[in-house]
Enzyme design. Structure first.
Site, PDB file in Angstrom:
ATOM      1  CG  ASP A  78      50.334 -48.145  17.604  1.00 22.12           C
ATOM      2  OD1 ASP A  78      50.547 -46.803  18.230  1.00 22.12           O
ATOM      3  OD2 ASP A  78      50.265 -48.388  16.563  1.00 22.12           O
ATOM      4  CB  CYS A 119      56.545 -44.897  17.636  1.00 22.10           C
ATOM      5  SG  CYS A 119      58.868 -46.401  19.016  1.00 22.10           S
ATOM      6  CB  SER A 467      50.727 -54.472  14.336  1.00 27.45           C
ATOM      7  OG  SER A 467      52.067 -54.491  14.098  1.00 27.45           O
TER       8      SER A 467
END
Length: 552
Positions: A78, A119, A467
């Site tokens: 990301d 992740c 995020s």
């Protein structure tokens, strides 16, 4: 065993011939066939060590009498895909990961699965697959990155994102930025704060599908390899005892995970992923349940981006078992849930001790309520998410003029161009699951605001997401999204927006009659390939952005 479908009987001679082409011997065909879903990648810092993790898993499987077979899955970093078209593919990758693991497991009649993610979208994607396939499964992640040290200051990836805004505001030199760039991410592993990857890796423990300490042992510690060997041994036991995800991923387990998410102040993305995993397990997690739990659970850990501690600090302080033990003793978690150890959650953690009360504050919480909240109002009738643990006190209530943008790219230019003022409410729309499509993360805009010193005076709302590294009054997952006719599509430049995080409300202060006469701006974002497929199949963020077509 399930693998007998592909190995036993006269008519399976062709199948056995193909297994022998792989190097199998007859004795191996009488043992549990364990698939290892390996998301190793040279493109993702959090996945570059997974080859070593998988080797240790294979050792453990063989020691316990199983036969390991490794296959690959995709993954997206990301951080590397942030703030360009690549971010449109991050959340969609979750679906492909789940689908690909399902396909391999079903096509080859595997007896069990070891899921090796690390992740952001890989962890939930693999957990979704576990719930869907429902053969004995265990998660062993790659582990968190160590935090950086920059001129005596503890740093992480978010420090670098925020530094971009600081440079734009003249608060940091290019030389200082270069020093930070070179030191903030010093090892392999998932980025070192309580960001999305680490939130989900920690919650995999609480859900019961990973061994204790899976979420916090640093990637570079040998302890991580030892845990991987234990996971390999444990999956064979799970197959022998026929303990399946459906025995573990119960409604009570998901409620525990939501509660721990609140206690840890996890990523807002976790409230996109937990409902998606639950959906595959026929469990309903809705925003009302989430808010109900949030009201009861104290916020006991404040890791980056909300605080100064990092995952290695949490590990040294006792890890997730110490937090879980403390919360269970307060009567706020169900300790009777089954886990992959074959023991209950409480049995796993009953001897865990808190070794640093500054990191794990069970008796002196940061707040008596959870670190995440669901907001509702006429701007988000179906809900919106905020990480209130990372919101400055002065922004818990905020009223200001709307600054309206129809894409992340537009708002990034405005922020770095100095066009956003204290008091503004930045609105980014048409970035939801369908509108983006792909529901991009808005870390660059929020980090730029923080780096420019505006995080304590500017709010940001979006039908996209954030995020796990985001801090400030950043409210995402606004539902319904603009592309589905949500009220966020009716906001005009200068409209007054009122946010009250304590009261869990978000409202557009425009008379109802006036809103009825407005028509949403028509925004076309043509796409092709997988993004077009995704746009057609994905559901609302308030239901986890799942594909309902995966159900009968």
């Amino acid at each position: 065993m399930n693998s007998d479908k592909a190995m036993k009987g006269v008519e399976r001679a062709p199948h056995r011939s193909l297994f022998k082409a792989l190097g199998f011997i007859d004795e191996e065909m009488d043992r549990p066939l364990i698939g290892i879903a390996n998301s190793y990648s040279e493109l993702i810092p959090g996945h570059m060590n997974l080859d070593k993790i998988v080797k240790a898993v294979k050792d453990g499987i063989r020691m316990a009498g199983g036969v390991p077979v490794e296959f690959g899955t995709i993954g997206v970093c990301d951080g590397i895909s942030m703030n360009h078209k690549g971010m449109s593919y991050s959340l969609p990758s979750r679906q492909i990961i789940a689908d690909s693991v399902e396909i391999v497991a079903k096509a080859h009649a595997l007896d069990g699965l070891v899921l090796v993610p690390n992740c952001d979208k890989v962890v939930p994607g693999m957990l979704m697959a576990a719930g869907r396939v429902n053969i004995p499964s265990i998660v062993i992640s790659g582990g968190p990155m160590l935090s950086g040290r920059t001129n005596g200051r503890v740093t992480d990836l978010n420090s670098v994102f925020e530094a971009v805004g600081a440079v734009s505001a003249g608060k940091m030199s290019l030389e200082e930025l270069a020093e930070l760039e070179n030191t903030a991410c010093p090892t392999c592993g998932s980025c070192s704060g309580m960001f999305t990857a680490n939130s989900m890796n920690c919650l995999s423990e609480v859900l019961g599908l990973a061994l204790p300490y899976n979420g916090t042992i640093p990637a570079v510690f040998s302890e991580r390899l030892r845990l991987a060997k234990k996971a390999g041994m444990k999956i064979v036991e799970l197959v022998q005892k026929d303990i399946r995800p459906s025995d573990i991923l119960t409604e009570a387990a998901f409620m525990n995970a939501v509660a721990m998410d609140m206690a840890l102040g996890g990523s807002t993305n976790s409230l996109l992923h937990l409902p998606a995993i639950a959906y595959e397990c026929d469990v309903d997690i809705n925003f009302d349940k989430i808010n109900e739990i949030s009201e009861k659970i104290p916020h006991v850990c404040k890791l980056s981006p909300a605080g100064f501690h990092h995952i290695e600090d949490l590990h040294m302080a006792g890890g997730i078992p110490a937090v879980v033990n403390g919360i269970i003793k307060k009567g706020l978690l169900n300790g009777e849930c089954m886990t992959v150890t074959g023991k209950t959650l409480y049995e796993n953690v009953k001897d865990a001790k808190i070794k640093n009360i500054d990191v794990i504050r069970i008796d002196n919480p940061y707040s008596e309520t959870g670190g995440l909240s669901v907001l509702r109002g006429n701007l988000a009738p179906d809900g919106a998410i905020v990480k209130k643990a990372a919101v400055a006190p002065e922004m818990m209530q905020h009223t200001g003029p709307a600054r309206v943008f129809n894409s992340e790219e537009e708002v990034s230019k405005a922020i770095l161009g100095g066009k956003i003022n204290p008091g503004d409410v930045v609105v980014i729309r048409y970035e939801g699951p369908k509108g983006g499509p792909g529901m991009k993360e808005m870390l660059s805009p929020t980090a730029s605001l923080a780096g420019m010193g505006l995080d304590k005076s500017v709010a940001l709302i979006t039908d996209g997401r954030f995020s796990g590294a985001t801090r400030g009054a950043s409210i995402g997952h606004v539902s319904p999204e603009a592309a589905e006719g949500g009220p966020i599509g009716l906001v005009e430049e200068g409209d007054t927006i009122e946010i009250d995080i304590e009261k869990k409300t978000i409202n557009l202060l425009v008379p109802e009659e006036k809103l009825k006469n407005r028509k949403p701006e028509k925004v076309e974002k043509p796409v092709k390939g997988y993004l077009n497929t995704y746009r057609q199949g994905v559901s609302s963020a308030c239901t986890g952005a799942v594909f309902h077509s995966t159900k009968e």
